[in-house]
Design a protein around this motif. Structure first.
Motif, PDB file in Angstrom:
ATOM      1  N   GLY A  11       0.831  -1.200   0.000  1.00  0.00           N
ATOM      2  CA  GLY A  11       0.000   0.000   0.000  1.00  0.00           C
ATOM      3  C   GLY A  11       0.860   1.241   0.000  1.00  0.00           C
ATOM      4  O   GLY A  11       2.072   1.173  -0.211  1.00  0.00           O
ATOM      5  N   TYR A  12       0.222   2.347   0.202  1.00  0.00           N
ATOM      6  CA  TYR A  12       0.901   3.645   0.213  1.00  0.00           C
ATOM      7  C   TYR A  12       0.583   4.313   1.549  1.00  0.00           C
ATOM      8  O   TYR A  12      -0.590   4.552   1.841  1.00  0.00           O
ATOM      9  N   GLY A  13       1.582   4.599   2.352  1.00  0.00           N
ATOM     10  CA  GLY A  13       1.330   5.215   3.659  1.00  0.00           C
ATOM     11  C   GLY A  13       0.397   4.343   4.479  1.00  0.00           C
ATOM     12  O   GLY A  13       0.649   3.152   4.665  1.00  0.00           O
ATOM     13  N   HIS A  16      -3.998   0.596   2.580  1.00  0.00           N
ATOM     14  CA  HIS A  16      -3.712  -0.762   2.117  1.00  0.00           C
ATOM     15  C   HIS A  16      -4.375  -0.960   0.761  1.00  0.00           C
ATOM     16  O   HIS A  16      -5.564  -0.707   0.619  1.00  0.00           O
ATOM     17  N   VAL A  17      -3.600  -1.393  -0.208  1.00  0.00           N
ATOM     18  CA  VAL A  17      -4.133  -1.558  -1.571  1.00  0.00           C
ATOM     19  C   VAL A  17      -4.225  -3.042  -1.947  1.00  0.00           C
ATOM     20  O   VAL A  17      -5.218  -3.484  -2.513  1.00  0.00           O
ATOM     21  N   LEU A  18      -3.192  -3.816  -1.629  1.00  0.00           N
ATOM     22  CA  LEU A  18      -3.209  -5.256  -1.940  1.00  0.00           C
ATOM     23  C   LEU A  18      -3.401  -6.038  -0.652  1.00  0.00           C
ATOM     24  O   LEU A  18      -2.690  -5.828   0.326  1.00  0.00           O
ATOM     25  N   ALA A  36     -10.341  -3.545 -13.133  1.00  0.00           N
ATOM     26  CA  ALA A  36     -10.767  -2.169 -13.400  1.00  0.00           C
ATOM     27  C   ALA A  36      -9.723  -1.178 -12.888  1.00  0.00           C
ATOM     28  O   ALA A  36      -8.792  -1.551 -12.173  1.00  0.00           O
ATOM     29  N   ASN A  37      -9.897   0.088 -13.243  1.00  0.00           N
ATOM     30  CA  ASN A  37      -9.038   1.152 -12.718  1.00  0.00           C
ATOM     31  C   ASN A  37      -9.039   1.107 -11.211  1.00  0.00           C
ATOM     32  O   ASN A  37     -10.091   0.989 -10.592  1.00  0.00           O
ATOM     33  N   GLY A  38      -7.852   1.209 -10.627  1.00  0.00           N
ATOM     34  CA  GLY A  38      -7.768   1.280  -9.175  1.00  0.00           C
ATOM     35  C   GLY A  38      -7.807  -0.072  -8.488  1.00  0.00           C
ATOM     36  O   GLY A  38      -7.756  -0.155  -7.262  1.00  0.00           O
ATOM     37  N   ALA A  39      -7.850  -1.173  -9.252  1.00  0.00           N
ATOM     38  CA  ALA A  39      -7.924  -2.509  -8.646  1.00  0.00           C
ATOM     39  C   ALA A  39      -6.614  -2.895  -7.941  1.00  0.00           C
ATOM     40  O   ALA A  39      -6.615  -3.717  -7.036  1.00  0.00           O
ATOM     41  N   GLY A  40      -5.506  -2.282  -8.411  1.00  0.00           N
ATOM     42  CA  GLY A  40      -4.220  -2.568  -7.767  1.00  0.00           C
ATOM     43  C   GLY A  40      -3.210  -3.234  -8.691  1.00  0.00           C
ATOM     44  O   GLY A  40      -2.208  -3.774  -8.218  1.00  0.00           O
ATOM     45  N   LYS A  41      -3.431  -3.165  -9.989  1.00  0.00           N
ATOM     46  CA  LYS A  41      -2.542  -3.845 -10.946  1.00  0.00           C
ATOM     47  C   LYS A  41      -1.147  -3.199 -10.952  1.00  0.00           C
ATOM     48  O   LYS A  41      -0.138  -3.885 -10.836  1.00  0.00           O
ATOM     49  N   THR A  42      -1.132  -1.874 -11.101  1.00  0.00           N
ATOM     50  CA  THR A  42       0.147  -1.157 -11.119  1.00  0.00           C
ATOM     51  C   THR A  42       0.872  -1.343  -9.792  1.00  0.00           C
ATOM     52  O   THR A  42       2.094  -1.557  -9.753  1.00  0.00           O
ATOM     53  N   THR A  43       0.105  -1.306  -8.706  1.00  0.00           N
ATOM     54  CA  THR A  43       0.684  -1.483  -7.372  1.00  0.00           C
ATOM     55  C   THR A  43       1.338  -2.864  -7.255  1.00  0.00           C
ATOM     56  O   THR A  43       2.402  -3.008  -6.656  1.00  0.00           O
ATOM     57  N   THR A  44       0.729  -3.883  -7.865  1.00  0.00           N
ATOM     58  CA  THR A  44       1.300  -5.231  -7.822  1.00  0.00           C
ATOM     59  C   THR A  44       2.677  -5.255  -8.496  1.00  0.00           C
ATOM     60  O   THR A  44       3.629  -5.807  -7.952  1.00  0.00           O
ATOM     61  N   LEU A  45       2.778  -4.616  -9.665  1.00  0.00           N
ATOM     62  CA  LEU A  45       4.073  -4.597 -10.355  1.00  0.00           C
ATOM     63  C   LEU A  45       5.106  -3.829  -9.536  1.00  0.00           C
ATOM     64  O   LEU A  45       6.259  -4.238  -9.411  1.00  0.00           O
ATOM     65  N   ARG A  46       4.671  -2.697  -8.947  1.00  0.00           N
ATOM     66  CA  ARG A  46       5.609  -1.911  -8.121  1.00  0.00           C
ATOM     67  C   ARG A  46       6.073  -2.715  -6.913  1.00  0.00           C
ATOM     68  O   ARG A  46       7.225  -2.609  -6.496  1.00  0.00           O
ATOM     69  N   ALA A  47       5.164  -3.516  -6.360  1.00  0.00           N
ATOM     70  CA  ALA A  47       5.517  -4.319  -5.181  1.00  0.00           C
ATOM     71  C   ALA A  47       6.551  -5.382  -5.558  1.00  0.00           C
ATOM     72  O   ALA A  47       7.512  -5.605  -4.821  1.00  0.00           O
ATOM     73  N   ASP A 158       3.476  -2.732 -17.910  1.00  0.00           N
ATOM     74  CA  ASP A 158       2.309  -2.042 -17.362  1.00  0.00           C
ATOM     75  C   ASP A 158       1.572  -1.284 -18.460  1.00  0.00           C
ATOM     76  O   ASP A 158       2.025  -0.237 -18.919  1.00  0.00           O
ATOM     77  N   GLU A 159       0.474  -1.830 -18.894  1.00  0.00           N
ATOM     78  CA  GLU A 159      -0.390  -1.231 -19.919  1.00  0.00           C
ATOM     79  C   GLU A 159       0.365  -0.717 -21.146  1.00  0.00           C
ATOM     80  O   GLU A 159       0.323   0.460 -21.466  1.00  0.00           O
ATOM     81  N   PRO A 160       1.036  -1.641 -21.850  1.00  0.00           N
ATOM     82  CA  PRO A 160       1.800  -1.192 -23.014  1.00  0.00           C
ATOM     83  C   PRO A 160       0.937  -0.602 -24.122  1.00  0.00           C
ATOM     84  O   PRO A 160       1.450   0.119 -24.966  1.00  0.00           O
ATOM     85  N   GLU A 191      -3.053  -5.103 -18.290  1.00  0.00           N
ATOM     86  CA  GLU A 191      -3.741  -4.544 -19.465  1.00  0.00           C
ATOM     87  C   GLU A 191      -5.180  -4.124 -19.156  1.00  0.00           C
ATOM     88  O   GLU A 191      -5.883  -4.782 -18.409  1.00  0.00           O
ATOM     89  N   GLN A 192      -5.579  -3.034 -19.772  1.00  0.00           N
ATOM     90  CA  GLN A 192      -6.975  -2.616 -19.747  1.00  0.00           C
ATOM     91  C   GLN A 192      -7.751  -3.350 -20.835  1.00  0.00           C
ATOM     92  O   GLN A 192      -8.934  -3.615 -20.700  1.00  0.00           O
ATOM     93  N   ASN A 193      -7.028  -3.636 -21.920  1.00  0.00           N
ATOM     94  CA  ASN A 193      -7.664  -4.288 -23.052  1.00  0.00           C
ATOM     95  C   ASN A 193      -7.735  -5.799 -22.787  1.00  0.00           C
ATOM     96  O   ASN A 193      -6.901  -6.584 -23.236  1.00  0.00           O
TER      97      ASN A 193
HETATM   98  P1  ATP Z   1      -5.061   1.930 -13.144  1.00  0.00           P
HETATM   99  O1  ATP Z   1      -5.377   1.180 -14.358  1.00  0.00           O
HETATM  100  O2  ATP Z   1      -5.984   3.086 -12.896  1.00  0.00           O
HETATM  101  O3  ATP Z   1      -3.608   2.278 -12.973  1.00  0.00           O
HETATM  102  P2  ATP Z   1      -4.577  -0.108 -11.188  1.00  0.00           P
HETATM  103  O4  ATP Z   1      -5.353  -1.373 -11.089  1.00  0.00           O
HETATM  104  O5  ATP Z   1      -3.217  -0.185 -11.777  1.00  0.00           O
HETATM  105  O6  ATP Z   1      -5.440   0.928 -11.955  1.00  0.00           O
HETATM  106  P3  ATP Z   1      -3.296   1.078  -8.940  1.00  0.00           P
HETATM  107  O7  ATP Z   1      -2.655   2.175  -9.740  1.00  0.00           O
HETATM  108  O8  ATP Z   1      -2.457  -0.032  -8.478  1.00  0.00           O
HETATM  109  O9  ATP Z   1      -4.518   0.493  -9.740  1.00  0.00           O
HETATM  110  O10 ATP Z   1      -4.037   1.754  -7.708  1.00  0.00           O
HETATM  111  C1  ATP Z   1      -4.674   1.022  -6.685  1.00  0.00           C
HETATM  112  C2  ATP Z   1      -5.078   1.959  -5.574  1.00  0.00           C
HETATM  113  O11 ATP Z   1      -3.910   2.578  -4.988  1.00  0.00           O
HETATM  114  C3  ATP Z   1      -5.980   3.092  -6.009  1.00  0.00           C
HETATM  115  O12 ATP Z   1      -6.965   3.277  -5.044  1.00  0.00           O
HETATM  116  C4  ATP Z   1      -5.041   4.279  -6.065  1.00  0.00           C
HETATM  117  O13 ATP Z   1      -5.746   5.471  -5.773  1.00  0.00           O
HETATM  118  C5  ATP Z   1      -4.028   3.961  -5.004  1.00  0.00           C
HETATM  119  N1  ATP Z   1      -2.719   4.554  -5.323  1.00  0.00           N
HETATM  120  C6  ATP Z   1      -2.003   4.328  -6.444  1.00  0.00           C
HETATM  121  N2  ATP Z   1      -0.824   4.994  -6.416  1.00  0.00           N
HETATM  122  C7  ATP Z   1      -0.806   5.670  -5.241  1.00  0.00           C
HETATM  123  C8  ATP Z   1       0.147   6.554  -4.600  1.00  0.00           C
HETATM  124  N3  ATP Z   1       1.307   6.841  -5.183  1.00  0.00           N
HETATM  125  N4  ATP Z   1      -0.206   7.050  -3.399  1.00  0.00           N
HETATM  126  C9  ATP Z   1      -1.378   6.734  -2.806  1.00  0.00           C
HETATM  127  N5  ATP Z   1      -2.293   5.914  -3.340  1.00  0.00           N
HETATM  128  C10 ATP Z   1      -2.023   5.386  -4.544  1.00  0.00           C
END
Ligand code: ATP
Length: 234
Positions: A11-13, A16-18, A36-47, A158-160, A191-193
């Motif tokens: 998560g961030y601060g 909790h995201v995942l 969907a947007n905000g599901a946590g996909k990008t966060t998973t790769l960053r983790a 991440d979403e090429p 991917e979104q697609n």
């Molecule tokens: P998207 O396609 O919109 O990128 P995603 O599935 O990749 O969606 P994430 O970007 O992982 O989703 O975001 C998941 C959650 O974490 C969202 O609620 C988002 O607001 C939050 N989040 C993402 N980055 C940060 C950040 N740097 N600081 C705080 N919260 C964040």
């Protein structure tokens, strides 16, 4: 198994995201991470590449990588193409290539450049051009080429296709297919697609608010109308 993730939380601060993800990526295959947007996909790769604080076990090629520094993880065979691409905009295509290969000491770098020119002929044509002046599709190709020059075992994408015209999206998917077919590199694709991603992928995981809600062979998920309607929106 190339990548094995168990109980991944991040998560961030205070947010909790995942909430405990379990998933695997097989050697040489394509695994799609959808949602969907905000599901946590990008966060998973960053983790996975230790860009954010995480809990859980992450094993790459039999070695635990959780708790290690990003450079160390990259050295162990992971390359990440972040959303927004991560090329050096003010540098030329050539300079981006050289940076991509800078950790390499072997003499095969030139041969790899040639291999990249075969895969991305447009980049050869743009060799001296500043990356920031390339089209969106070319920038994405440059980002993927740079990542491949690290000779990774696992590529996180991440979403090429984000923001690209349909024909260019097809081209990018064609390139991913070629990477898969040439073997030796596993791909974890965000991917979104969903439709295109499921067509390419061997396995897929569907994320919803930081939890995996569906997993299985991509072909099965693609054919499951209720999953498509409930989660994929088509
Ligand atoms: P998207 O396609 O919109 O990128 P995603 O599935 O990749 O969606 P994430 O970007 O992982 O989703 O975001 C998941 C959650 O974490 C969202 O609620 C988002 O607001 C939050 N989040 C993402 N980055 C940060 C950040 N740097 N600081 C705080 N919260 C964040």
């Amino acid at each position: 198994m190339l990548l094995e993730v168990k109980g991944l939380r991040a998560g961030y601060g205070q947010t909790h995201v995942l909430h405990g993800l379990d998933f695997v990526v097989e050697d040489g295959g394509v695994t799609a991470l959808l949602g969907a947007n905000g599901a946590g996909k990008t966060t998973t790769l960053r983790a996975i590449c230790a860009m954010i604080r995480t809990e859980g076990e992450i094993t790459l090629n039999g070695e635990r990588i959780d708790g290690r520094a990003t450079e160390d993880i990259v050295r162990r065979g992971l390359a990440h193409v972040p959303d927004g691409r991560g090329t050096f905009m003010e540098l030329s295509v050539e300079e981006n290539f050289r940076l991509g290969a800078y950790t390499r000491r072997d003499r095969e770098v030139q041969a790899d450049f040639e291999r990249m020119f075969g895969m991305f002929p447009r980049l050869k044509q743009r060799w001296k051009q500043q990356a920031g002046t390339l089209s969106g599709g070319e920038q994405q190709m440059l980002a993927i080429a740079r990542a491949l020059l690290l000779r990774p075992k696992l590529l996180l994408l991440d979403e090429p296709s984000f923001g690209l015209a349909p024909l260019i999206v097809q081209e990018i998917f064609g390139i991913m297919r070629r990477i898969r077919d040439e073997g030796g590199v596993g791909i974890l694709l965000v991917e979104q697609n969903a439709n295109l991603a499921l067509e390419l992928a061997d396995r897929a995981y569907l994320l919803e608010t930081g939890r995996i809600v569906v997993s299985g062979p991509a072909a099965e998920i693609r054919q499951d109308e209720s999953i498509r309607r409930s989660y994929l929106g088509y």
